[in-house]
Design an enzyme around this catalytic site. Structure first.
Site, short mmCIF file in Angstrom:
data_model
loop_
_atom_site.label_atom_id
_atom_site.label_comp_id
_atom_site.label_asym_id
_atom_site.label_seq_id
_atom_site.Cartn_x
_atom_site.Cartn_y
_atom_site.Cartn_z
N ASN A 42 30.56 -8.54 -17.77
CA ASN A 42 29.30 -8.33 -17.08
C ASN A 42 29.35 -9.30 -15.91
OD1 ASN A 42 26.52 -8.10 -16.42
ND2 ASN A 42 26.07 -7.52 -18.53
N SER A 43 29.57 -8.78 -14.71
CA SER A 43 29.94 -9.59 -13.54
C SER A 43 28.87 -10.60 -13.15
CB SER A 43 30.23 -8.69 -12.35
OG SER A 43 31.26 -7.78 -12.65
N GLN A 44 29.27 -11.58 -12.32
CA GLN A 44 28.33 -12.56 -11.82
C GLN A 44 27.22 -11.82 -11.07
OE1 GLN A 44 29.73 -15.06 -8.64
NE2 GLN A 44 28.24 -16.68 -9.09
N PRO A 45 25.98 -11.94 -11.51
CA PRO A 45 24.90 -11.11 -10.96
C PRO A 45 24.72 -11.23 -9.45
CG PRO A 45 24.17 -12.15 -12.99
CD PRO A 45 25.51 -12.75 -12.65
N ARG A 105 18.77 -7.33 -17.84
CA ARG A 105 20.17 -7.59 -18.17
C ARG A 105 20.37 -7.84 -19.66
NH1 ARG A 105 24.08 -12.64 -16.52
NH2 ARG A 105 25.99 -11.47 -16.13
#
Length: 428
Positions: free
Chosen positions: A88-91, A41
């Site tokens: 960058n979305s919540q993983p 990431r």
């Protein structure tokens, strides 16, 4: 760096594993675990906030790995430190959604709204000898993500700069499609570009929703329509472009042209308990009723601030009938009617219908998406929301087993109801 990365990625994967277990899975699937490891990431993070209240900074591995390998949303920033309309979305959440999509080696995949490119990289590993196309409308992000993918040697992912509403016909048909912004009207291109039997993960903006709330559905292409296989609540930024504006619309009462003439005093009122003595139960039940109104009543409105009338600013919603200058509003413990009684009559009828059905939330409905011209006629137990090029067809799942009321995560219990009450004129 390698040792430090190993420490952080190990902790990150353990966190994802625990999050998947909390969602009822048997931990993080091995293929997805490997994909996350192979698409680090931090290689897709550049200018960001390590702390939500802190300054915007350039990523530095020595200082920022812990922040990147946490379960939090990361907002992208441009060189002028202005936040870009992309995250960058919540993983744990977005990877769990990706798991629901069932991506397999050899699949052709499109991601509409590829942002930083991190999720596209994860999908590229999962697709193996397949192909992933990411479409990103923000040129700066598209160019940056192409560079990041190239630096990692990921050759089966292509990032196309453009409007995701058009999809990418050159790579169609797609076995899997994922939209990473909440749509109001399904882009018509996806009806043509998703293969028969293919799956589409789609956050759907809700007429009765609040802010970024949406219904995140995994849909299967079946002939000329998409049928939802499952759905969960979620929050996504709104999809932008022609035909998408309605999903973000909220109305101000003091901006209705006829409000000054009818808003001074309500012409009707009635109690609306919805578990009002318990604030948590009231909030959940009110939200479920609000979603039901959004599905079933064309005159539904969610209201923003109300000027001088401070008492109406607590998430008010209801119905507006501009033709007869009529407004009905739900507020904690009360339904209020203004002007003509038509909106209040309809709101009362909708409330009675909802309670008679068992006070269902969204989880109680089956959903199909069709082209607007193919939408069926509404009938008892079936409601149709036409939204431009597409229509949502909501069907109560089963009359034989009444659904748990107002689920949608906020409701844990059956809220109390008062179906025997009617709207009555206010006292003097």
């Amino acid at each position: 760096m390698d040792l430090e990365f190993e420490d952080h990625i190990g902790r990150f994967l353990a966190m994802l594993d625990a999050a998947f277990r909390r969602r009822g899975e048997n931990g993080l699937p091995e293929r997805l675990r490997q994909a996350v490891r192979e698409a680090p990431r931090h290689r897709f993070v550049h200018r960001f906030q390590a702390d939500r209240a802190g300054p915007v900074e350039d990523f530095e591995a020595e200082r920022h790995l812990a922040a990147v390998y946490s379960d939090r949303v990361l907002t992208h920033f441009g060189p002028d430190d202005a936040a870009l309309d992309s995250t960058n979305s919540q993983p744990s959440y977005v990877l769990w959604l990706l798991h629901r999509l069932g991506l397999e080696p050899g699949h052709r995949v499109i991601e509409v709204g590829s942002g930083s490119g991190w999720l596209a990289a994860v999908m590229g590993w999962l697709a193996g000898d397949g192909r992933v196309v990411g479409v990103e409308i923000l040129g700066e992000l598209a160019r940056r993500s192409r560079d990041d993918l190239a630096a990692l040697g990921i050759a089966n992912v292509a990032i196309v700069e453009g409007d995701g509403a058009a999809g990418h016909a050159a790579g169609a048909p797609y076995d899997r499609a994922m939209v990473t912004a909440a749509v109001w009207d399904l882009p018509a291109a996806l009806f043509d570009q998703v293969a028969e039997g293919g799956r589409l993960l789609l956050p759907i903006a809700l007429a009765g929703g609040a802010g970024r709330d949406c219904h995140v559905a995994v849909l299967r292409r079946e002939g000329d329509r998409f049928r939802a296989l499952e759905a969960v609540p979620g929050r996504f930024v709104r999809f932008t472009g022609p035909g998408q504006e309605r999903g973000a619309e909220r109305r101000r009462l003091d901006e209705l042209p006829f409000w000054p003439g009818i808003g001074a005093t309500p012409t009707s009122r009635r109690p609306l308990s919805l578990g009002a003595r318990d604030p948590a139960r009231f909030a959940g039940a009110a939200y479920a009723f609000r979603l039901f109104l959004g599905q079933t009543e064309p005159g539904f409105a969610a209201f923003d601030g109300t000027g001088e009338e401070e008492g109406l600013s607590a998430s008010p919603f209801g119905l507006v009938d501009a033709v007869v200058q009529s407004v009905a509003i739900c507020r904690p413990g009360m339904m209020l009617g203004y002007g003509s009684p038509e909106a209040a009559r309809r709101l009362d009828a909708a409330y009675r219908r909802w309670t008679a059905l068992g006070m269902p939330g969204l989880a109680a409905f089956e959903l199909e998406l069709v082209r607007a011209e193919q939408a069926p006629r509404p009938r008892p137990g079936l409601w149709v929301e036409t939204r431009g090029a597409s229509a949502l067809v909501w069907r109560l799942a089963s009359a034989a087993s009444p659904p748990r009321p107002g689920r949608q995560d906020a409701v844990r219990d059956r809220p109390s109801a008062d179906p025997g009450a009617r709207i009555t004129p206010p006292g003097p």
